[in-house]
Design a protein around this motif. Structure first.
Motif, PDB file in Angstrom:
ATOM      1  N   LEU A 153       1.012  -1.204   0.085  1.00  0.00           N
ATOM      2  CA  LEU A 153       0.100  -0.054   0.020  1.00  0.00           C
ATOM      3  C   LEU A 153       0.738   1.227  -0.056  1.00  0.00           C
ATOM      4  O   LEU A 153       0.453   2.255  -0.627  1.00  0.00           O
ATOM      5  CB  LEU A 153      -0.870   0.077   1.221  1.00  0.00           C
ATOM      6  CG  LEU A 153      -2.058   0.946   1.209  1.00  0.00           C
ATOM      7  CD1 LEU A 153      -2.832   1.016   0.159  1.00  0.00           C
ATOM      8  CD2 LEU A 153      -2.718   0.896   2.406  1.00  0.00           C
ATOM      9  N   SER A 154       1.989   1.407   0.681  1.00  0.00           N
ATOM     10  CA  SER A 154       3.007   2.249   0.603  1.00  0.00           C
ATOM     11  C   SER A 154       3.429   2.413  -0.629  1.00  0.00           C
ATOM     12  O   SER A 154       3.632   3.936  -1.090  1.00  0.00           O
ATOM     13  CB  SER A 154       4.140   2.161   1.492  1.00  0.00           C
ATOM     14  OG  SER A 154       3.580   2.229   2.963  1.00  0.00           O
ATOM     15  N   GLU A 155       3.903   1.492  -1.523  1.00  0.00           N
ATOM     16  CA  GLU A 155       4.234   1.784  -2.756  1.00  0.00           C
ATOM     17  C   GLU A 155       3.144   2.207  -3.870  1.00  0.00           C
ATOM     18  O   GLU A 155       3.438   3.151  -4.525  1.00  0.00           O
ATOM     19  CB  GLU A 155       4.960   0.360  -3.346  1.00  0.00           C
ATOM     20  CG  GLU A 155       5.165   0.301  -4.942  1.00  0.00           C
ATOM     21  CD  GLU A 155       6.483   1.312  -5.048  1.00  0.00           C
ATOM     22  OE1 GLU A 155       6.583   1.562  -6.313  1.00  0.00           O
ATOM     23  OE2 GLU A 155       7.212   1.658  -4.155  1.00  0.00           O
ATOM     24  N   MET A 156       1.809   1.774  -3.598  1.00  0.00           N
ATOM     25  CA  MET A 156       0.730   2.229  -4.406  1.00  0.00           C
ATOM     26  C   MET A 156       0.654   3.743  -4.085  1.00  0.00           C
ATOM     27  O   MET A 156       0.487   4.696  -5.145  1.00  0.00           O
ATOM     28  CB  MET A 156      -0.415   1.638  -3.844  1.00  0.00           C
ATOM     29  CG  MET A 156      -0.303   0.148  -4.582  1.00  0.00           C
ATOM     30  SD  MET A 156      -1.890  -0.962  -3.867  1.00  0.00           S
ATOM     31  CE  MET A 156      -3.268  -0.350  -4.809  1.00  0.00           C
ATOM     32  N   LYS A 157       0.957   4.054  -2.842  1.00  0.00           N
ATOM     33  CA  LYS A 157       0.389   5.674  -2.365  1.00  0.00           C
ATOM     34  C   LYS A 157       1.721   6.279  -3.049  1.00  0.00           C
ATOM     35  O   LYS A 157       1.718   7.415  -3.662  1.00  0.00           O
ATOM     36  CB  LYS A 157       1.015   5.581  -0.961  1.00  0.00           C
ATOM     37  CG  LYS A 157       0.846   7.215  -0.258  1.00  0.00           C
ATOM     38  CD  LYS A 157       0.839   7.172   1.176  1.00  0.00           C
ATOM     39  CE  LYS A 157       0.729   8.486   1.546  1.00  0.00           C
ATOM     40  NZ  LYS A 157       0.856   8.705   3.193  1.00  0.00           N
ATOM     41  N   ARG A 158       2.929   5.855  -2.824  1.00  0.00           N
ATOM     42  CA  ARG A 158       4.085   6.563  -3.588  1.00  0.00           C
ATOM     43  C   ARG A 158       3.869   6.644  -5.245  1.00  0.00           C
ATOM     44  O   ARG A 158       4.253   7.876  -5.611  1.00  0.00           O
ATOM     45  CB  ARG A 158       5.430   5.864  -3.444  1.00  0.00           C
ATOM     46  CG  ARG A 158       6.606   6.470  -3.688  1.00  0.00           C
ATOM     47  CD  ARG A 158       7.767   5.675  -3.751  1.00  0.00           C
ATOM     48  NE  ARG A 158       7.850   4.561  -4.829  1.00  0.00           N
ATOM     49  CZ  ARG A 158       8.042   5.059  -6.198  1.00  0.00           C
ATOM     50  NH1 ARG A 158       8.402   6.091  -6.734  1.00  0.00           N
ATOM     51  NH2 ARG A 158       7.987   3.979  -7.054  1.00  0.00           N
ATOM     52  N   GLN A 159       3.524   5.867  -5.822  1.00  0.00           N
ATOM     53  CA  GLN A 159       3.314   5.921  -7.240  1.00  0.00           C
ATOM     54  C   GLN A 159       2.047   6.829  -7.654  1.00  0.00           C
ATOM     55  O   GLN A 159       2.214   7.734  -8.711  1.00  0.00           O
ATOM     56  CB  GLN A 159       2.902   4.477  -7.941  1.00  0.00           C
ATOM     57  CG  GLN A 159       4.162   3.615  -7.983  1.00  0.00           C
ATOM     58  CD  GLN A 159       4.058   2.340  -8.567  1.00  0.00           C
ATOM     59  OE1 GLN A 159       3.196   2.206  -9.650  1.00  0.00           O
ATOM     60  NE2 GLN A 159       4.751   1.215  -8.311  1.00  0.00           N
ATOM     61  N   ALA A 160       1.083   6.729  -6.916  1.00  0.00           N
ATOM     62  CA  ALA A 160      -0.054   7.606  -7.232  1.00  0.00           C
ATOM     63  C   ALA A 160       0.490   8.953  -7.072  1.00  0.00           C
ATOM     64  O   ALA A 160      -0.096   9.857  -7.764  1.00  0.00           O
ATOM     65  CB  ALA A 160      -1.136   7.044  -6.418  1.00  0.00           C
TER      66      ALA A 160
END
Length: 362
Positions: A347-354
């Motif tokens: 979820l942290s990686e999804m947040k970073r990318q978005a």
């Protein structure tokens, strides 16, 4: 002494006879759904629908490639051969068609291993006019076992896959007949928990993303899945290397894709919930990875809540359909030791990318 042995012998014989009789009783699977479509439209579309369109690979059931009927599949007495992706076949006979109320059929002469388990499969569909252009559909399969051992195998291994296959088919039909209401949770009988039953082993993580909800919904479909699925240093988890479409482009209810891992194994990922921009749910089935040893399938559900200041609260729940209570205990241990940390990192990686794409104006 003789009478005791006689009684024991009789008890054994009676038990065996009852067991054999039990083995001849059909095994049933029934699902019911409500479609937002007039009964005539639903009936006329579903009876002759192309089987390859609605029956995708599910668990132990291969996908249907084609059938060989020579006229529209609407008249009782018609027969056709069903060809599956693994090279096997079966014979189907349309037995009844009653107005716009019901139809039934028999599938038999299997060339797959199913021939050792079932004499035939009897399918029956009933349609009910619910008013306001709504139709209630009830679909039942009666599987006639070859013997009591086969019935035990059907109950233990096959029927869950059959029910999932039926649900997937109805999901596709729902999308076809009611394309403007893809987010209707009624098709799977769930609302905001993505059909993850309370008794499944599961875990939830959440975070706030600095992107407006409508925009995040758009960006979520463009995130780098391979990079997301490879975050952290989790030696026991395979890494995603690519995906291939199976049905659609994975942007609507009923779409599916095959996910490939660095181990060479795959899973089938299907969209089972789609309510833009609030909810997105998916299911992992046809498991080739080690998860198959302890679970029949897994489901994930994302809910998105709009917050002030152009932010979005993301809640992600992941659940496992464990095979029994012992495996549920193992899955809970796995969640505590590994999976929950992987979910947080993911979820942290999804947040970073978005947030990165949103800031760059992509």
């Amino acid at each position: 002494m003789m009478s005791v042995w006689l009684i024991i012998s009789l008890a054994i014989c009676v038990s065996f006879i009852l067991f054999v009789i039990w083995g001849t009783i059909p095994v049933n699977s029934t699902i019911s759904r409500t479609f937002q479509a007039p009964i005539g439209q639903a009936f006329d579309y579903i009876v002759p629908v192309e089987l390859a369109h609605i029956f995708k690979r599910q668990g132990r059931f291969p996908a249907i490639l084609r059938t060989d009927e020579t006229e529209k599949w609407i008249r009782p007495g018609l027969t056709r051969t069903i060809y599956f992706e693994d090279g096997t076949t079966a014979r189907e006979t349309l037995t009844t068609v009653s107005g716009q109320e019901s139809f039934s059929y028999i599938i038999e002469n299997f060339t797959s291993p199913m021939r050792f388990l079932a004499k035939r499969m009897e399918g029956n569909w009933t349609f009910s006019d619910l008013g306001h252009d709504r139709t209630g559909i009830r679909w039942t399969y009666r599987v006639i076992p070859t013997n009591f051992l086969a019935k035990a195998v059907l109950n233990a291994l096959v029927m869950k896959d059959l029910t999932a296959l039926m649900s997937q088919a109805l999901l596709i039909l729902k999308r076809d007949l009611d394309p403007h209401r893809d987010g209707d949770a009624e098709v799977w009988g769930f609302t905001r928990n993505a059909g993850i039953p309370a008794n499944w082993a599961q875990y939830t993580v959440e975070d706030t993303i600095q992107v407006p909800r409508e925009k995040y919904w758009e960006l979520a479909s463009r995130l780098d899945l391979e990079k997301i699925g490879s975050v952290g240093n989790y030696k026991n988890l395979p890494r995603i290397v690519r995906t291939e479409p199976v049905n659609g482009d994975f942007s609507a209810l009923g779409h599916s894709r095959r996910v490939f891992f660095n181990t060479g194994k795959t899973v089938l990922e299907s969209i089972i919930g789609y309510d833009k921009p609030r909810d997105f749910a998916y299911e992992l089935s046809d498991l080739e990875i080690n998860l198959r040893r302890v679970a029949h399938r897994a489901r994930g559900h994302f809910s998105y809540t709009e917050l002030a200041g152009g932010r979005t609260r993301v809640v992600w729940t992941y659940g496992f359909d464990q095979k029994n209570v012992i495996f549920k205990w193992f899955l809970k241990r796995y969640i505590r030791s590994t999976h929950r940390f992987w979910m947080k990192d993911t979820l942290s990686e999804m947040k970073r990318q978005a947030e990165e794409m949103y800031k760059s104006g992509k």
